[in-house]
Design a protein around this motif. Structure first.
Motif, PDB file in Angstrom:
ATOM      1  N   ASN A 201      -9.072   7.222  10.568  1.00 58.35           N
ATOM      2  CA  ASN A 201      -9.284   7.865  11.854  1.00 58.35           C
ATOM      3  C   ASN A 201     -10.705   8.376  12.060  1.00 58.35           C
ATOM      4  OD1 ASN A 201      -8.048   8.212  14.212  1.00 58.35           O
ATOM      5  ND2 ASN A 201      -6.735   9.898  13.596  1.00 58.35           N
ATOM      6  N   SER A 202     -11.694   7.690  11.470  1.00 56.89           N
ATOM      7  CA  SER A 202     -13.080   8.063  11.715  1.00 56.89           C
ATOM      8  C   SER A 202     -13.870   6.799  12.044  1.00 56.89           C
ATOM      9  CB  SER A 202     -13.692   8.738  10.488  1.00 56.89           C
ATOM     10  OG  SER A 202     -14.087   7.761   9.545  1.00 56.89           O
ATOM     11  N   PHE A 203     -15.061   6.990  12.555  1.00 58.56           N
ATOM     12  CA  PHE A 203     -15.936   5.874  12.902  1.00 58.56           C
ATOM     13  C   PHE A 203     -16.150   4.960  11.698  1.00 58.56           C
ATOM     14  CE2 PHE A 203     -20.261   4.103  13.386  1.00 58.56           C
ATOM     15  CZ  PHE A 203     -20.109   3.459  14.602  1.00 58.56           C
ATOM     16  N   TRP A 204     -16.221   5.550  10.503  1.00 61.43           N
ATOM     17  CA  TRP A 204     -16.525   4.767   9.297  1.00 61.43           C
ATOM     18  C   TRP A 204     -15.401   3.817   8.915  1.00 61.43           C
ATOM     19  CZ3 TRP A 204     -21.332   4.312   8.435  1.00 61.43           C
ATOM     20  CH2 TRP A 204     -22.189   5.337   8.870  1.00 61.43           C
ATOM     21  N   ALA A 205     -14.206   4.080   9.423  1.00 58.69           N
ATOM     22  CA  ALA A 205     -13.099   3.156   9.150  1.00 58.69           C
ATOM     23  C   ALA A 205     -13.368   1.801   9.797  1.00 58.69           C
ATOM     24  CB  ALA A 205     -11.789   3.739   9.662  1.00 58.69           C
ATOM     25  N   LEU A 206     -14.223   1.803  10.820  1.00 57.00           N
ATOM     26  CA  LEU A 206     -14.578   0.539  11.461  1.00 57.00           C
ATOM     27  C   LEU A 206     -15.703  -0.165  10.708  1.00 57.00           C
ATOM     28  CD1 LEU A 206     -14.608   1.648  15.209  1.00 57.00           C
ATOM     29  CD2 LEU A 206     -12.886   0.271  14.069  1.00 57.00           C
ATOM     30  N   ILE A 207     -16.380   0.565   9.833  1.00 59.14           N
ATOM     31  CA  ILE A 207     -17.549   0.002   9.154  1.00 59.14           C
ATOM     32  C   ILE A 207     -17.213  -0.409   7.725  1.00 59.14           C
ATOM     33  CG2 ILE A 207     -19.977   0.383   8.542  1.00 59.14           C
ATOM     34  CD1 ILE A 207     -19.474   0.672  11.540  1.00 59.14           C
ATOM     35  N   ILE A 208     -16.777   0.556   6.915  1.00 58.49           N
ATOM     36  CA  ILE A 208     -16.714   0.355   5.462  1.00 58.49           C
ATOM     37  C   ILE A 208     -15.702  -0.695   4.987  1.00 58.49           C
ATOM     38  CG2 ILE A 208     -16.275   1.505   3.244  1.00 58.49           C
ATOM     39  CD1 ILE A 208     -17.511   4.044   4.555  1.00 58.49           C
ATOM     40  N   PRO A 209     -14.438  -0.649   5.428  1.00 61.26           N
ATOM     41  CA  PRO A 209     -13.449  -1.520   4.761  1.00 61.26           C
ATOM     42  C   PRO A 209     -13.761  -3.016   4.769  1.00 61.26           C
ATOM     43  CG  PRO A 209     -12.337   0.136   6.049  1.00 61.26           C
ATOM     44  CD  PRO A 209     -13.783   0.234   6.394  1.00 61.26           C
ATOM     45  N   GLN A 210     -14.524  -3.511   5.754  1.00 61.26           N
ATOM     46  CA  GLN A 210     -14.743  -4.960   5.817  1.00 61.26           C
ATOM     47  C   GLN A 210     -16.225  -5.317   5.735  1.00 61.26           C
ATOM     48  OE1 GLN A 210     -11.921  -7.062   7.196  1.00 61.26           O
ATOM     49  NE2 GLN A 210     -11.013  -5.758   8.761  1.00 61.26           N
ATOM     50  N   VAL A 211     -17.029  -4.393   5.218  1.00 62.08           N
ATOM     51  CA  VAL A 211     -18.475  -4.545   5.424  1.00 62.08           C
ATOM     52  C   VAL A 211     -19.076  -5.775   4.734  1.00 62.08           C
ATOM     53  CG1 VAL A 211     -19.320  -3.083   3.554  1.00 62.08           C
ATOM     54  CG2 VAL A 211     -20.577  -3.180   5.716  1.00 62.08           C
TER      55      VAL A 211
ATOM     56  N   MET B  78     -12.743  -1.797  -2.451  1.00 60.84           N
ATOM     57  CA  MET B  78     -11.927  -2.359  -1.381  1.00 60.84           C
ATOM     58  C   MET B  78     -11.065  -3.543  -1.815  1.00 60.84           C
ATOM     59  SD  MET B  78     -12.390  -0.230   1.008  1.00 60.84           S
ATOM     60  CE  MET B  78     -11.035  -0.995   1.848  1.00 60.84           C
ATOM     61  N   SER B  79     -11.310  -4.104  -3.013  1.00 62.76           N
ATOM     62  CA  SER B  79     -10.489  -5.232  -3.453  1.00 62.76           C
ATOM     63  C   SER B  79      -9.756  -4.967  -4.764  1.00 62.76           C
ATOM     64  CB  SER B  79     -11.342  -6.488  -3.622  1.00 62.76           C
ATOM     65  OG  SER B  79     -11.914  -6.838  -2.395  1.00 62.76           O
ATOM     66  N   TYR B  80     -10.457  -4.380  -5.749  1.00 61.43           N
ATOM     67  CA  TYR B  80      -9.815  -4.206  -7.052  1.00 61.43           C
ATOM     68  C   TYR B  80      -8.931  -2.969  -7.105  1.00 61.43           C
ATOM     69  CZ  TYR B  80     -12.244  -8.249  -8.762  1.00 61.43           C
ATOM     70  OH  TYR B  80     -12.663  -9.538  -8.934  1.00 61.43           O
ATOM     71  N   ILE B  81      -9.367  -1.883  -6.475  1.00 65.71           N
ATOM     72  CA  ILE B  81      -8.490  -0.702  -6.457  1.00 65.71           C
ATOM     73  C   ILE B  81      -7.193  -1.011  -5.704  1.00 65.71           C
ATOM     74  CG2 ILE B  81      -8.244   1.704  -5.718  1.00 65.71           C
ATOM     75  CD1 ILE B  81     -11.016   2.240  -6.551  1.00 65.71           C
ATOM     76  N   PRO B  82      -7.253  -1.714  -4.544  1.00 65.86           N
ATOM     77  CA  PRO B  82      -5.983  -2.084  -3.912  1.00 65.86           C
ATOM     78  C   PRO B  82      -5.066  -2.882  -4.835  1.00 65.86           C
ATOM     79  CG  PRO B  82      -7.724  -2.371  -2.345  1.00 65.86           C
ATOM     80  CD  PRO B  82      -8.384  -2.009  -3.652  1.00 65.86           C
TER      81      PRO B  82
ATOM     82  N   GLY C 191      -3.361  -6.915  -0.520  1.00 64.53           N
ATOM     83  CA  GLY C 191      -2.636  -6.922   0.747  1.00 64.53           C
ATOM     84  C   GLY C 191      -2.949  -5.690   1.574  1.00 64.53           C
ATOM     85  N   ILE C 192      -2.379  -5.648   2.772  1.00 65.28           N
ATOM     86  CA  ILE C 192      -2.824  -4.615   3.707  1.00 65.28           C
ATOM     87  C   ILE C 192      -2.329  -3.213   3.349  1.00 65.28           C
ATOM     88  CG2 ILE C 192      -3.129  -6.189   5.658  1.00 65.28           C
ATOM     89  CD1 ILE C 192      -0.479  -5.167   6.763  1.00 65.28           C
ATOM     90  N   VAL C 193      -1.161  -3.118   2.726  1.00 67.92           N
ATOM     91  CA  VAL C 193      -0.634  -1.772   2.479  1.00 67.92           C
ATOM     92  C   VAL C 193      -1.467  -1.014   1.435  1.00 67.92           C
ATOM     93  CG1 VAL C 193       1.380  -0.466   1.736  1.00 67.92           C
ATOM     94  CG2 VAL C 193       1.666  -2.382   3.285  1.00 67.92           C
ATOM     95  N   PRO C 194      -1.725  -1.592   0.245  1.00 65.88           N
ATOM     96  CA  PRO C 194      -2.587  -0.884  -0.702  1.00 65.88           C
ATOM     97  C   PRO C 194      -3.998  -0.643  -0.142  1.00 65.88           C
ATOM     98  CG  PRO C 194      -1.396  -2.615  -1.815  1.00 65.88           C
ATOM     99  CD  PRO C 194      -1.160  -2.807  -0.354  1.00 65.88           C
ATOM    100  N   THR C 195      -4.516  -1.580   0.654  1.00 67.91           N
ATOM    101  CA  THR C 195      -5.835  -1.384   1.233  1.00 67.91           C
ATOM    102  C   THR C 195      -5.835  -0.177   2.174  1.00 67.91           C
ATOM    103  OG1 THR C 195      -6.102  -3.768   1.148  1.00 67.91           O
ATOM    104  CG2 THR C 195      -7.745  -2.564   2.385  1.00 67.91           C
ATOM    105  N   TYR C 196      -4.740  -0.072   2.909  1.00 71.35           N
ATOM    106  CA  TYR C 196      -4.579   1.084   3.797  1.00 71.35           C
ATOM    107  C   TYR C 196      -4.582   2.380   2.978  1.00 71.35           C
ATOM    108  CZ  TYR C 196      -2.161   4.314   6.945  1.00 71.35           C
ATOM    109  OH  TYR C 196      -1.816   5.389   7.700  1.00 71.35           O
ATOM    110  N   LEU C 197      -3.905   2.365   1.840  1.00 71.87           N
ATOM    111  CA  LEU C 197      -3.863   3.559   0.986  1.00 71.87           C
ATOM    112  C   LEU C 197      -5.261   3.918   0.488  1.00 71.87           C
ATOM    113  CD1 LEU C 197      -0.655   3.002  -1.182  1.00 71.87           C
ATOM    114  CD2 LEU C 197      -0.966   4.588   0.727  1.00 71.87           C
ATOM    115  N   VAL C 198      -6.050   2.885   0.135  1.00 71.56           N
ATOM    116  CA  VAL C 198      -7.410   3.143  -0.348  1.00 71.56           C
ATOM    117  C   VAL C 198      -8.249   3.770   0.763  1.00 71.56           C
ATOM    118  CG1 VAL C 198      -9.558   2.045  -1.108  1.00 71.56           C
ATOM    119  CG2 VAL C 198      -7.386   1.372  -2.132  1.00 71.56           C
ATOM    120  N   VAL C 199      -8.151   3.208   1.959  1.00 69.80           N
ATOM    121  CA  VAL C 199      -8.914   3.748   3.086  1.00 69.80           C
ATOM    122  C   VAL C 199      -8.510   5.207   3.321  1.00 69.80           C
ATOM    123  CG1 VAL C 199      -9.337   3.539   5.569  1.00 69.80           C
ATOM    124  CG2 VAL C 199      -9.258   1.503   4.151  1.00 69.80           C
TER     125      VAL C 199
END
Lengths: 297, 312
Positions: free
Chosen positions: A148-158, B39-43, A133-141
Motif C-alpha cells: 500500500n505504498s508507492f514503492w510497491a509499484l517500484i520494488i517488486p518487479q524492478v 523477491m525470488s529466493y525468499i518467496p 508464486g504470487i502468494v509467498p511474493t505477496y507475503l514478502v512485499v
C-alpha cells in the motif's frame, strides 16, 4: 532437347508458383495488419463521437458527431488525473531504477573472466524456471512494509531476468580490448561501465527502456494486489474500474449517468496514446533487443 | 617449494589487482543479486506456508505445521480438477493454434525486400503487444457487443444471428486463443524474422536452379534454418502449460463463463489473496511451480536427447 524443355517448363512453373506464393504472403501480412489496426481506429472514433451515435452502433470506423467532451470529462475527473500522475511518476522512477540496476547486474555477468560467473548467471536464470508464486511474493512485499505504498509499484518487479540476459548478450558483443585499454588508463569498473559500455550499448538499452516503461505503464496485476489506497491507483486500475463497474463511485460525485462506451474509449485513449507516440521511434532498437534475448548467454 | 614461492611472488601484485577488479564487479552486481534474493529466493523459502496453517497474526515462524494437510485438501478440492483441466486445455489450444502463427507471419514477411510498406506493416503488427490486457479486454467488449459490436454488425449484415461471444461457454477458450494470436503473433514473429535473415541466400538460389518451388524452399530451407529458434520457443511454451496469462483471463472472465475460465493463476489469486487463505493459495501455487519446472526441464532434456537444441 528433352532436358532443355523440361528446364524451361520448370522455370515457368517456379515463376508462377513464386508469384502465387508472394501474393499469398502479401495478403496474409496485409490482412493481419488490418486486423491489428481496426480495433484501435474504432476506439479512437468512439472517443470522439457523440454518445447517441456510439450507443446506437452508428460509429463504425470514423467518428460521428465529432466532439472532445468525453476527453474533457475524463480529464476533469479528479480520480483519473490522480491516477495519471501516479502512472507517470511511477513509470519514470521505475524505469530509471530498473535500467540502473539491470546495467549494474548485467555488466559483471558479462565479464567472462569473473570467477563464479556461471554460478551467478544460474542464480539469476533459475528464478525464471522456478518461483514461489504470487502468494509467498505477496507475503514478502508485506514483510518489507511497502504494501500500500508507492514503492510497491517500484520494488517488486524492478529487474526482469529476461532483460538482464538481453543486456548481458549486448555487453558480450563489445570487444574486450575496449575494457583492457580503459583498465590500463586506470579506470575503475564503474567508470568503464558508464563511459564505455553504456554508450556502446545504446540500442539495446533503448529497447530495455521501452520494455521496462511499458511493463510499468500497463501493469495492473501488481497494483491491485499490493495497493488498496485509491489515491495510489495507477491508470490501468482506474480504467478497469471505469469499464468494469459502469457506474463507479468515482463518478457518483459528478451526478452523471454511468460511463458510456464513448467515455470508456476516451479513458482508453489516455492509456494508449503515450505508447503510440514513443513506440515508432524505438522500433528499430527493440527488434535488436528481442533478438539478443534469444541468443544463448 | 621454492619454485611455487617465486611463482606466487610474481603473481602477487597482479592477483591483488585482479582481486580488486573482481571485488568491484561483485559489489556492482550486489544490489541486483540482493533483489533476486529478496523477491525470488525468499518467496521460495516462504513456500513453507504451504505446509502450515498460516495465521497472519502468528507469522511464518509462529504458525502451526500441518504436514501435508493442504495437499490433501488440494487433492480433494472439488474445484481443482476443473481448474486444472481448464488450464491444460487452454494452454494446449494456445500451443497448437497460437504457436505456428508467428512462424507463418515471419515466413510471409521474409518474402519481401525491405520497403516502407513492409516497415509500416511490421510496425502495425508489433503494436498490439504493447497494450495491456485491460485495454484489449475493453476493445473486445466493444467489438463483440451484441448490438453495437463491429463483429456482430458484420454477422447481421451477412444475414446471420448475432453471437454473445463474451458470455458463451463453448467459445470462451477459442476467444482467448484468438485474442492471444491478435496480441502476440506479430511480436512473436520478430525473433523468427531475425533467424530467417541469417539463412544464406545462396541456398535459395541453388534450390531455385534445381527447380524447387517456393513451397519446397520453405519446407527444406527456411524451416530447417530456423529449427533451433522454433525448438527454444516451443520448450518455453511447454513450461507454461500449467500457468497462463493471469491478466487475460481475469479481465475477460465473468460468471457466465466461470467454469471454463478459471485457471490455476486466477484460482491461486482468488484463494490466496482475495479469500486470504494464504496457506492454501501457496499450496496451489507450489503445485503450479513444480509442474512447470518439471515440464521445462523435461522438454529441454528431451530436445537435447533428440539431438536438438536446449535452453542451457
Amino acid at each position: 532437347m528433352v532436358t532443355k524443355t523440361k528446364k524451361v517448363s520448370n522455370r515457368i512453373k517456379t515463376g508462377t508458383e513464386t508469384k502465387i506464393f508472394r501474393i499469398l504472403a502479401a495478403l496474409i501480412v496485409v490482412f493481419f495488419a488490418v486486423i491489428c489496426l481496426l480495433p484501435f481506429i474504432r476506439v479512437v472514433s468512439e472517443a470522439f463521437s457523440g454518445d447517441t451515435y456510439v450507443a446506437s452502433g452508428e460509429v463504425i470506423l470514423l467518428p460521428k458527431g465529432f466532439t472532445t467532451k468525453h476527453l474533457k470529462f475524463i480529464l476533469d475527473t479528479h480520480q483519473f488525473t490522480r491516477a495519471m500522475f501516479i502512472s507517470v511518476t511511477s513509470t519514470i522512477v521505475f524505469t530509471i531504477c530498473a535500467i540502473v540496476l539491470t546495467c549494474m547486474l548485467a555488466y559483471p555477468l558479462s565479464r567472462t573472466y569473473l570467477p563464479k560467473r556461471r554460478a551467478l548467471m544460474f542464480y539469476v536464470v533459475f528464478t525464471m524456471l522456478f518461483n514461489g508464486g504470487i502468494v509467498p511474493t505477496y507475503l514478502v512485499v508485506k514483510q518489507l512494509g511497502i504494501l500500500n505504498s508507492f514503492w510497491a509499484l517500484i520494488i517488486p518487479q524492478v529487474i526482469s531476468q529476461f532483460n538482464v540476459i538481453v543486456l548481458v548478450n549486448g555487453f558480450l558483443g563489445i570487444p574486450n580490448e575496449m575494457e583492457e585499454s580503459a583498465l590500463l588508463d586506470g579506470a575503475g569498473q564503474f567508470t568503464i561501465l558508464l563511459r564505455i559500455m553504456v554508450p556502446l550499448c545504446k540500442p539495446t538499452l533503448a529497447a530495455l527502456l521501452l520494455f521496462y516503461a511499458v511493463s510499468r505503464w500497463n501493469g495492473w496485476f501488481d497494483a491491485v494486489m499490493y495497493i488498496n489506497d485509491r489515491n495510489l491507483f495507477p491508470l490501468p486500475v482506474i480504467i478497469r474500474d471505469i469499464i468494469q463497474q459502469g457506474l463507479d463511485t468515482l463518478f457518483h460525485s459528478l451526478t452523471s449517468p454511468p460511463p458510456t462506451q464513448a467515455v470508456q474509449s476516451a479513458a482508453v485513449i489516455f492509456s494508449i496514446v503515450p505508447i503510440i507516440v514513443v513506440y515508432p521511434f524505438l522500433q528499430k532498437y527493440f527488434v535488436k533487443g528481442v533478438t539478443l534475448g534469444g541468443v544463448k548467454g | 617449494m621454492k619454485r611455487s614461492r617465486s611463482g606466487t611472488k610474481t603473481a602477487g601484485p597482479k592477483k591483488m589487482g585482479n582481486f580488486r577488479r573482481h571485488l568491484s564487479l561483485y559489489m556492482m552486481a550486489g544490489p541486483g543479486l540482493l533483489f533476486f534474493f529478496v523477491m525470488s529466493y525468499i518467496p521460495i523459502l516462504f513456500l513453507v506456508v504451504a505446509f502450515q496453517d498460516f495465521r497472519v497474526g502468528k507469522g511464518i515462524l509462529g504458525s502451526d505445521f500441518v504436514g501435508l494437510q493442504n495437499f490433501i485438501e488440494l487433492m480433494t478440492d472439488r474445484m481443482f480438477p476443473m481448474v486444472l483441466r481448464n488450464t491444460i486445455t487452454l494452454n494446449l489450444m494456445k500451443i497448437v493454434l497460437t504457436f505456428p502463427m508467428p512462424i507463418i507471419l515471419a515466413l510471409c514477411f521474409n518474402e519481401f525486400r525491405p520497403s516502407p510498406w513492409k516497415k509500416v506493416c511490421q510496425t502495425v503488427v508489433y503494436l498490439p503487444h504493447f497494450f495491456s490486457w485491460v485495454i484489449v479486454a475493453s476493445m473486445l467488449s466493444s467489438l463483440l457487443n451484441l448490438n453495437t459490436g463491429l463483429v456482430n454488425m458484420a454477422i447481421r449484415a451477412m444475414g446471420g444471428t448475432p453471437v454473445a461471444f463474451l458470455t458463451d461457454k463453448s467459445i470462451y477458450k477459442m476467444l482467448l486463443t484468438v485474442t492471444e494470436i491478435w496480441k502476440e503473433a506479430g511480436w512473436g514473429s520478430i525473433i523468427y524474422i531475425a533467424a530467417l535473415t541469417a539463412i544464406n541466400p545462396e541456398l535459395y538460389e541453388a534450390a531455385a536452379i534445381d527447380g524447387a518451388g517456393k513451397w519446397k524452399q520453405v519446407w527444406h530451407i527456411s524451416l530447417p534454418g530456423i529449427r533451433s529458434t522454433i525448438m527454444i520457443m516451443l520448450i518455453l511454451s511447454f513450461g507454461s502449460i500449467v500457468s497462463g496469462s493471469f491478466e487475460q483471463v481475469f479481465m475477460t472472465k465473468n460468471t457466465a463463463v466461470y467454469e471454463v475460465a478459471e485457471i490455476i493463476p486466477t484460482y491461486v489469486y482468488t484463494k490466496g489473496i482475495t479469500n486470504m487463505d494464504i496457506s492454501y493459495g501457496a499450496t496451489v501455487g507450489l503445485f503450479q511451480s513444480v509442474i512447470g519446472f518439471i515440464l521445462v526441464t523435461t522438454t529441454n532434456w528431451l530436445s537435447q536427447k533428440l539431438g536438438g537444441d536446449g535452453l542451457w
